[in-house]
Design a protein around this motif. Structure first.
Motif, PDB file in Angstrom:
ATOM      1  N   SER A   1      47.976  81.679  -8.721  1.00  0.00           N
ATOM      2  CA  SER A   1      49.373  82.102  -8.722  1.00  0.00           C
ATOM      3  C   SER A   1      50.269  80.961  -8.247  1.00  0.00           C
ATOM      4  O   SER A   1      49.824  80.018  -7.589  1.00  0.00           O
ATOM      5  N   LEU A   2      51.550  81.042  -8.603  1.00  0.00           N
ATOM      6  CA  LEU A   2      52.477  80.003  -8.190  1.00  0.00           C
ATOM      7  C   LEU A   2      52.633  79.978  -6.675  1.00  0.00           C
ATOM      8  O   LEU A   2      52.609  81.022  -6.011  1.00  0.00           O
ATOM      9  N   CYS A   3      52.810  78.793  -6.135  1.00  0.00           N
ATOM     10  CA  CYS A   3      52.972  78.617  -4.699  1.00  0.00           C
ATOM     11  C   CYS A   3      54.443  78.814  -4.349  1.00  0.00           C
ATOM     12  O   CYS A   3      55.245  77.866  -4.381  1.00  0.00           O
ATOM     13  N   THR A   4      54.815  80.039  -4.027  1.00  0.00           N
ATOM     14  CA  THR A   4      56.200  80.365  -3.693  1.00  0.00           C
ATOM     15  C   THR A   4      56.237  81.700  -2.977  1.00  0.00           C
ATOM     16  O   THR A   4      55.368  82.555  -3.164  1.00  0.00           O
ATOM     17  N   TRP A   5      57.285  81.866  -2.164  1.00  0.00           N
ATOM     18  CA  TRP A   5      57.552  83.169  -1.558  1.00  0.00           C
ATOM     19  C   TRP A   5      58.354  84.055  -2.504  1.00  0.00           C
ATOM     20  O   TRP A   5      58.463  85.258  -2.292  1.00  0.00           O
ATOM     21  N   HIS A   6      58.964  83.454  -3.529  1.00  0.00           N
ATOM     22  CA  HIS A   6      59.901  84.176  -4.378  1.00  0.00           C
ATOM     23  C   HIS A   6      59.131  84.924  -5.468  1.00  0.00           C
ATOM     24  O   HIS A   6      58.981  84.456  -6.601  1.00  0.00           O
ATOM     25  N   GLU A   7      58.658  86.093  -5.116  1.00  0.00           N
ATOM     26  CA  GLU A   7      57.799  86.871  -6.005  1.00  0.00           C
ATOM     27  C   GLU A   7      58.552  87.937  -6.787  1.00  0.00           C
ATOM     28  O   GLU A   7      58.144  88.321  -7.876  1.00  0.00           O
ATOM     29  N   ASP A   8      59.654  88.440  -6.216  1.00  0.00           N
ATOM     30  CA  ASP A   8      60.334  89.602  -6.778  1.00  0.00           C
ATOM     31  C   ASP A   8      61.622  89.184  -7.469  1.00  0.00           C
ATOM     32  O   ASP A   8      62.500  88.556  -6.854  1.00  0.00           O
ATOM     33  N   ALA A   9      61.750  89.536  -8.745  1.00  0.00           N
ATOM     34  CA  ALA A   9      62.987  89.266  -9.474  1.00  0.00           C
ATOM     35  C   ALA A   9      64.150  89.975  -8.800  1.00  0.00           C
ATOM     36  O   ALA A   9      64.019  91.105  -8.314  1.00  0.00           O
ATOM     37  N   ALA A  10      65.286  89.286  -8.746  1.00  0.00           N
ATOM     38  CA  ALA A  10      66.529  89.812  -8.167  1.00  0.00           C
ATOM     39  C   ALA A  10      66.465  90.018  -6.660  1.00  0.00           C
ATOM     40  O   ALA A  10      67.346  90.646  -6.081  1.00  0.00           O
ATOM     41  N   SER A  11      65.428  89.483  -5.997  1.00  0.00           N
ATOM     42  CA  SER A  11      65.399  89.544  -4.539  1.00  0.00           C
ATOM     43  C   SER A  11      66.611  88.796  -3.988  1.00  0.00           C
ATOM     44  O   SER A  11      66.955  87.712  -4.478  1.00  0.00           O
ATOM     45  N   PRO A  12      67.290  89.331  -2.991  1.00  0.00           N
ATOM     46  CA  PRO A  12      68.526  88.706  -2.514  1.00  0.00           C
ATOM     47  C   PRO A  12      68.339  87.327  -1.894  1.00  0.00           C
ATOM     48  O   PRO A  12      69.296  86.569  -1.796  1.00  0.00           O
ATOM     49  N   ASP A  13      67.123  86.984  -1.472  1.00  0.00           N
ATOM     50  CA  ASP A  13      66.926  85.675  -0.858  1.00  0.00           C
ATOM     51  C   ASP A  13      66.245  84.685  -1.802  1.00  0.00           C
ATOM     52  O   ASP A  13      65.806  83.618  -1.383  1.00  0.00           O
ATOM     53  N   ARG A  14      66.155  85.004  -3.090  1.00  0.00           N
ATOM     54  CA  ARG A  14      65.509  84.103  -4.051  1.00  0.00           C
ATOM     55  C   ARG A  14      66.294  82.797  -4.152  1.00  0.00           C
ATOM     56  O   ARG A  14      67.507  82.770  -3.914  1.00  0.00           O
ATOM     57  N   GLY A  15      65.605  81.720  -4.480  1.00  0.00           N
ATOM     58  CA  GLY A  15      66.317  80.452  -4.598  1.00  0.00           C
ATOM     59  C   GLY A  15      65.384  79.298  -4.898  1.00  0.00           C
ATOM     60  O   GLY A  15      64.184  79.468  -5.131  1.00  0.00           O
ATOM     61  N   HIS A  16      65.954  78.096  -4.907  1.00  0.00           N
ATOM     62  CA  HIS A  16      65.226  76.867  -5.216  1.00  0.00           C
ATOM     63  C   HIS A  16      65.244  75.958  -3.993  1.00  0.00           C
ATOM     64  O   HIS A  16      66.317  75.694  -3.426  1.00  0.00           O
ATOM     65  N   TRP A  17      64.066  75.474  -3.604  1.00  0.00           N
ATOM     66  CA  TRP A  17      63.996  74.510  -2.509  1.00  0.00           C
ATOM     67  C   TRP A  17      64.342  73.136  -3.058  1.00  0.00           C
ATOM     68  O   TRP A  17      63.676  72.640  -3.974  1.00  0.00           O
ATOM     69  N   ILE A  18      65.376  72.520  -2.501  1.00  0.00           N
ATOM     70  CA  ILE A  18      65.871  71.219  -2.953  1.00  0.00           C
ATOM     71  C   ILE A  18      65.787  70.254  -1.780  1.00  0.00           C
ATOM     72  O   ILE A  18      66.285  70.535  -0.688  1.00  0.00           O
ATOM     73  N   PHE A  19      65.171  69.086  -2.005  1.00  0.00           N
ATOM     74  CA  PHE A  19      64.964  68.156  -0.892  1.00  0.00           C
ATOM     75  C   PHE A  19      64.886  66.727  -1.416  1.00  0.00           C
ATOM     76  O   PHE A  19      64.682  66.493  -2.621  1.00  0.00           O
ATOM     77  N   ASP A  20      65.059  65.799  -0.490  1.00  0.00           N
ATOM     78  CA  ASP A  20      64.798  64.394  -0.779  1.00  0.00           C
ATOM     79  C   ASP A  20      63.332  64.112  -0.486  1.00  0.00           C
ATOM     80  O   ASP A  20      62.558  63.780  -1.371  1.00  0.00           O
ATOM     81  N   THR A  21      62.952  64.259   0.785  1.00  0.00           N
ATOM     82  CA  THR A  21      61.541  64.212   1.152  1.00  0.00           C
ATOM     83  C   THR A  21      61.169  65.567   1.743  1.00  0.00           C
ATOM     84  O   THR A  21      61.999  66.215   2.390  1.00  0.00           O
ATOM     85  N   PRO A  22      59.933  66.054   1.524  1.00  0.00           N
ATOM     86  CA  PRO A  22      59.590  67.419   1.898  1.00  0.00           C
ATOM     87  C   PRO A  22      59.204  67.620   3.354  1.00  0.00           C
ATOM     88  O   PRO A  22      58.918  68.749   3.748  1.00  0.00           O
ATOM     89  N   MET A  23      59.155  66.553   4.134  1.00  0.00           N
ATOM     90  CA  MET A  23      58.742  66.658   5.540  1.00  0.00           C
ATOM     91  C   MET A  23      59.953  66.529   6.468  1.00  0.00           C
ATOM     92  O   MET A  23      60.931  65.857   6.133  1.00  0.00           O
ATOM     93  N   SER A  24      59.848  67.120   7.638  1.00  0.00           N
ATOM     94  CA  SER A  24      60.897  67.002   8.646  1.00  0.00           C
ATOM     95  C   SER A  24      60.906  65.595   9.239  1.00  0.00           C
ATOM     96  O   SER A  24      59.883  65.119   9.753  1.00  0.00           O
ATOM     97  N   GLY A  25      62.057  64.942   9.175  1.00  0.00           N
ATOM     98  CA  GLY A  25      62.153  63.579   9.694  1.00  0.00           C
ATOM     99  C   GLY A  25      61.902  63.491  11.183  1.00  0.00           C
ATOM    100  O   GLY A  25      61.233  62.573  11.667  1.00  0.00           O
ATOM    101  N   GLU A  26      62.440  64.451  11.958  1.00  0.00           N
ATOM    102  CA  GLU A  26      62.259  64.414  13.405  1.00  0.00           C
ATOM    103  C   GLU A  26      60.800  64.626  13.799  1.00  0.00           C
ATOM    104  O   GLU A  26      60.273  63.945  14.690  1.00  0.00           O
ATOM    105  N   LEU A  27      60.134  65.565  13.138  1.00  0.00           N
ATOM    106  CA  LEU A  27      58.715  65.784  13.430  1.00  0.00           C
ATOM    107  C   LEU A  27      57.894  64.545  13.089  1.00  0.00           C
ATOM    108  O   LEU A  27      57.010  64.137  13.847  1.00  0.00           O
TER     109      LEU A  27
END
Length: 265
Positions: free
Chosen positions: A113-139
Protein backbone atom coordinates in the motif's frame (compact mmCIF):
# COMPACT_ATOMS: atom_id res chain seq x y z
CA UNK A 1 10.83 17.83 24.91
CA UNK A 2 9.83 14.20 24.53
CA UNK A 3 11.96 12.33 22.01
CA UNK A 4 10.94 9.21 20.12
CA UNK A 5 13.78 6.79 19.34
CA UNK A 6 13.35 4.08 16.70
CA UNK A 7 16.11 1.47 16.80
CA UNK A 8 16.71 -1.45 14.49
CA UNK A 9 19.19 -4.27 14.06
CA UNK A 10 21.73 -4.22 16.89
CA UNK A 11 19.85 -1.49 18.76
CA UNK A 12 18.17 -3.42 21.55
CA UNK A 13 17.86 -3.20 24.43
CA UNK A 14 18.47 0.55 24.51
CA UNK A 15 21.09 1.45 27.15
CA UNK A 16 21.03 4.44 29.45
CA UNK A 17 17.30 4.91 29.89
CA UNK A 18 16.32 5.38 33.53
CA UNK A 19 12.86 5.24 35.15
CA UNK A 20 11.92 2.69 32.50
CA UNK A 21 8.20 2.22 31.92
CA UNK A 22 7.20 -0.52 29.45
CA UNK A 23 3.95 0.35 27.70
CA UNK A 24 1.72 -1.36 25.16
CA UNK A 25 0.15 1.01 22.64
CA UNK A 26 -3.01 -0.07 20.85
CA UNK A 27 -3.38 1.80 17.55
CA UNK A 28 -5.77 1.35 14.63
CA UNK A 29 -2.80 -0.12 12.73
CA UNK A 30 -1.73 -2.66 15.33
CA UNK A 31 -0.26 -3.08 18.80
CA UNK A 32 3.22 -1.77 19.60
CA UNK A 33 5.38 -2.17 22.69
CA UNK A 34 7.43 0.85 23.71
CA UNK A 35 9.58 1.87 26.68
CA UNK A 36 9.25 5.36 28.16
CA UNK A 37 11.84 6.84 30.47
CA UNK A 38 14.54 9.47 30.88
CA UNK A 39 17.74 9.85 28.86
CA UNK A 40 20.24 12.60 29.66
CA UNK A 41 17.53 14.55 31.44
CA UNK A 42 14.83 14.46 28.76
CA UNK A 43 11.80 12.24 28.31
CA UNK A 44 12.17 9.54 25.68
CA UNK A 45 10.00 6.83 24.18
CA UNK A 46 11.98 3.95 22.68
CA UNK A 47 10.57 1.60 20.06
CA UNK A 48 12.24 -1.44 18.48
CA UNK A 49 11.02 -1.43 14.88
CA UNK A 50 11.57 -5.17 14.44
CA UNK A 51 9.96 -6.10 17.74
CA UNK A 52 11.51 -8.12 20.55
CA UNK A 53 14.24 -10.53 19.45
CA UNK A 54 14.00 -9.18 15.89
CA UNK A 55 10.68 -10.97 15.40
CA UNK A 56 9.90 -9.11 12.16
CA UNK A 57 12.12 -8.98 9.13
CA UNK A 58 12.17 -5.75 7.13
CA UNK A 59 9.18 -6.72 4.97
CA UNK A 60 7.11 -7.34 8.12
CA UNK A 61 7.76 -4.10 10.00
CA UNK A 62 4.51 -2.32 10.92
CA UNK A 63 5.58 1.24 10.14
CA UNK A 64 2.19 2.92 10.52
CA UNK A 65 1.57 1.23 13.86
CA UNK A 66 5.05 2.27 15.04
CA UNK A 67 4.61 5.93 14.08
CA UNK A 68 1.04 6.00 15.35
CA UNK A 69 2.28 4.69 18.72
CA UNK A 70 4.89 7.45 18.96
CA UNK A 71 2.27 10.05 18.05
CA UNK A 72 -0.05 8.64 20.72
CA UNK A 73 2.81 8.99 23.21
CA UNK A 74 2.99 12.69 22.29
CA UNK A 75 6.63 12.75 21.19
CA UNK A 76 7.88 16.09 19.88
CA UNK A 77 10.50 14.66 17.54
CA UNK A 78 11.93 11.34 16.34
CA UNK A 79 15.43 10.03 15.79
CA UNK A 80 15.45 6.96 13.56
CA UNK A 81 18.51 4.70 13.64
CA UNK A 82 19.63 2.26 10.96
CA UNK A 83 22.66 0.14 10.20
CA UNK A 84 23.31 0.37 6.49
CA UNK A 85 25.47 -0.68 3.58
CA UNK A 86 27.59 2.00 1.92
CA UNK A 87 27.01 2.73 -1.76
CA UNK A 88 29.63 5.49 -1.72
CA UNK A 89 33.03 3.72 -1.68
CA UNK A 90 34.61 6.57 0.30
CA UNK A 91 32.38 5.81 3.31
CA UNK A 92 34.42 3.56 5.57
CA UNK A 93 32.84 0.83 7.66
CA UNK A 94 32.20 2.20 11.14
CA UNK A 95 31.30 5.69 9.89
CA UNK A 96 28.27 7.49 11.33
CA UNK A 97 26.17 9.29 8.72
CA UNK A 98 23.49 11.91 9.41
CA UNK A 99 21.38 11.81 6.25
CA UNK A 100 19.80 14.91 4.72
CA UNK A 101 17.99 13.40 1.74
CA UNK A 102 15.87 10.39 0.80
CA UNK A 103 15.59 8.07 -2.21
CA UNK A 104 12.31 6.16 -1.87
CA UNK A 105 10.58 6.46 -5.26
CA UNK A 106 8.17 3.56 -4.78
CA UNK A 107 6.69 5.21 -1.66
CA UNK A 108 5.19 1.86 -0.66
CA UNK A 109 4.80 0.12 2.67
CA UNK A 110 5.83 -3.55 3.01
CA UNK A 111 2.25 -4.68 2.29
CA UNK A 112 2.30 -2.84 -1.04
CA UNK A 113 0.00 0.00 0.00
CA UNK A 114 1.04 3.61 -0.46
CA UNK A 115 3.09 5.12 2.34
CA UNK A 116 0.74 7.86 3.54
CA UNK A 117 -1.66 8.76 6.32
CA UNK A 118 -4.10 10.15 3.76
CA UNK A 119 -6.30 7.11 3.28
CA UNK A 120 -9.81 8.59 3.18
CA UNK A 121 -11.10 10.67 0.28
CA UNK A 122 -12.38 14.10 1.35
CA UNK A 123 -10.79 13.80 4.79
CA UNK A 124 -10.49 17.36 6.14
CA UNK A 125 -6.77 17.01 6.89
CA UNK A 126 -5.76 15.51 3.51
CA UNK A 127 -2.86 17.19 1.75
CA UNK A 128 0.57 17.05 0.13
CA UNK A 129 3.84 17.06 2.05
CA UNK A 130 6.10 19.66 0.41
CA UNK A 131 9.73 20.05 1.46
CA UNK A 132 13.22 20.97 0.39
CA UNK A 133 14.97 18.32 2.46
CA UNK A 134 12.90 15.73 4.37
CA UNK A 135 14.85 15.83 7.65
CA UNK A 136 14.69 18.35 10.48
CA UNK A 137 17.67 20.69 10.26
CA UNK A 138 17.90 21.26 14.01
CA UNK A 139 17.81 17.54 14.81
CA UNK A 140 20.42 16.82 12.17
CA UNK A 141 22.78 19.48 13.49
CA UNK A 142 22.45 18.24 17.07
CA UNK A 143 23.39 14.71 15.98
CA UNK A 144 26.31 15.89 13.85
CA UNK A 145 27.68 18.02 16.69
CA UNK A 146 27.26 15.15 19.16
CA UNK A 147 29.09 12.68 16.92
CA UNK A 148 31.93 15.12 16.36
CA UNK A 149 32.15 15.79 20.08
CA UNK A 150 32.64 12.06 20.60
CA UNK A 151 35.46 12.03 18.02
CA UNK A 152 33.55 9.62 15.80
CA UNK A 153 34.01 9.43 12.05
CA UNK A 154 30.88 11.21 10.81
CA UNK A 155 29.46 12.25 7.44
CA UNK A 156 27.32 15.37 7.59
CA UNK A 157 24.67 14.83 4.95
CA UNK A 158 24.05 12.26 2.26
CA UNK A 159 21.17 10.54 0.55
CA UNK A 160 19.60 7.52 2.22
CA UNK A 161 18.31 4.88 -0.17
CA UNK A 162 15.37 2.76 0.96
CA UNK A 163 15.40 -0.70 -0.63
CA UNK A 164 12.93 -3.54 -0.28
CA UNK A 165 13.94 -6.63 1.64
CA UNK A 166 14.51 -9.12 2.87
CA UNK A 167 17.00 -9.99 0.12
CA UNK A 168 20.03 -7.78 -0.47
CA UNK A 169 20.52 -5.94 -3.74
CA UNK A 170 22.35 -7.08 -6.83
CA UNK A 171 25.44 -5.31 -8.16
CA UNK A 172 23.41 -3.77 -10.98
CA UNK A 173 20.77 -2.45 -8.59
CA UNK A 174 23.42 -0.89 -6.36
CA UNK A 175 25.13 0.69 -9.37
CA UNK A 176 21.81 2.27 -10.37
CA UNK A 177 21.37 3.66 -6.85
CA UNK A 178 24.89 5.09 -6.97
CA UNK A 179 24.04 6.93 -10.19
CA UNK A 180 21.00 8.39 -8.44
CA UNK A 181 23.27 9.84 -5.74
CA UNK A 182 22.51 7.40 -2.92
CA UNK A 183 25.24 7.18 -0.25
CA UNK A 184 24.00 4.19 1.76
CA UNK A 185 21.06 1.79 1.84
CA UNK A 186 18.93 -0.17 4.26
CA UNK A 187 15.48 -1.74 4.21
CA UNK A 188 13.40 0.06 6.81
CA UNK A 189 13.77 3.82 7.29
CA UNK A 190 12.09 5.27 4.19
CA UNK A 191 8.49 4.88 5.44
CA UNK A 192 9.42 6.33 8.83
CA UNK A 193 10.71 9.54 7.22
CA UNK A 194 7.61 9.92 5.02
CA UNK A 195 5.07 9.16 7.74
CA UNK A 196 6.78 11.52 10.19
CA UNK A 197 6.90 14.21 7.52
CA UNK A 198 3.21 13.94 6.71
CA UNK A 199 2.46 14.11 10.43
CA UNK A 200 4.62 17.25 10.72
CA UNK A 201 6.76 15.42 13.25
CA UNK A 202 10.44 16.48 13.12
CA UNK A 203 12.66 13.50 12.27
CA UNK A 204 16.35 12.84 11.72
CA UNK A 205 17.88 9.67 10.31
CA UNK A 206 21.18 8.47 11.77
CA UNK A 207 23.03 5.66 10.00
CA UNK A 208 25.98 3.46 10.90
CA UNK A 209 27.97 1.87 8.08
CA UNK A 210 28.48 -1.83 8.77
CA UNK A 211 29.71 -2.84 5.30
CA UNK A 212 29.63 -1.90 1.62
CA UNK A 213 26.79 -2.86 -0.67
CA UNK A 214 27.18 -5.49 -3.36
CA UNK A 215 29.87 -4.62 -5.91
CA UNK A 216 31.01 -1.36 -4.30
CA UNK A 217 34.42 -2.73 -3.27
CA UNK A 218 36.45 -5.49 -4.93
CA UNK A 219 36.14 -7.76 -1.89
CA UNK A 220 33.28 -7.98 0.63
CA UNK A 221 33.87 -7.30 4.30
CA UNK A 222 34.69 -10.50 6.24
CA UNK A 223 31.67 -11.80 8.15
CA UNK A 224 33.56 -11.62 11.43
CA UNK A 225 34.13 -7.88 10.96
CA UNK A 226 30.52 -7.35 9.86
CA UNK A 227 29.31 -9.11 13.02
CA UNK A 228 31.63 -6.97 15.16
CA UNK A 229 30.34 -3.75 13.63
CA UNK A 230 26.72 -4.82 13.95
CA UNK A 231 27.30 -5.47 17.64
CA UNK A 232 29.10 -2.14 18.06
CA UNK A 233 26.40 -0.08 16.31
CA UNK A 234 23.98 -0.08 19.24
CA UNK A 235 26.50 1.43 21.63
CA UNK A 236 27.59 4.05 19.08
CA UNK A 237 23.99 5.06 18.42
CA UNK A 238 23.34 5.29 22.15
CA UNK A 239 26.38 7.49 22.70
CA UNK A 240 25.41 9.91 19.93
CA UNK A 241 21.75 10.22 20.91
CA UNK A 242 22.60 10.58 24.61
CA UNK A 243 25.08 13.35 23.84
CA UNK A 244 22.63 15.10 21.52
CA UNK A 245 19.55 14.83 23.74
CA UNK A 246 20.21 17.81 26.06
CA UNK A 247 20.82 20.10 23.05
CA UNK A 248 17.69 19.36 21.03
CA UNK A 249 15.63 22.38 22.05
CA UNK A 250 12.40 22.62 20.05
CA UNK A 251 13.08 21.28 16.55
CA UNK A 252 10.82 22.18 13.65
CA UNK A 253 9.43 19.71 11.11
CA UNK A 254 10.67 19.57 7.55
CA UNK A 255 8.52 21.41 5.03
CA UNK A 256 4.79 21.88 5.21
CA UNK A 257 1.66 19.89 4.51
CA UNK A 258 -0.40 21.77 1.94
CA UNK A 259 -3.95 20.95 2.96
CA UNK A 260 -6.90 21.27 0.61
CA UNK A 261 -9.18 21.95 3.54
CA UNK A 262 -8.43 23.02 7.08
CA UNK A 263 -9.03 20.25 9.65
CA UNK A 264 -12.31 20.52 11.51
CA UNK A 265 -12.01 21.45 15.18
Amino acid sequence: MRLGIISGSGGYPWPGITDRQPRTCHTRYGTVDVTAGLLAGIEVVHLERHGAAHARLSHQVTHKANLAALRDQAVDAVVSLTVCGAVDPTLAAGTVIVFDDLYFPTNRLPDGSLCTWHEDAASPDRGHWIFDTPMSGELRQALVDAARGLDLAVRDGGCYGHVDGPRFNSRTEIAALARAGVCAVSQTAGPEVVLAGEAQLPIALLGFITDHANGVLPEPLPLTELSRLMAASGEVFAQVVTAAAPTLGTPTPAGVVYRLEEPRR
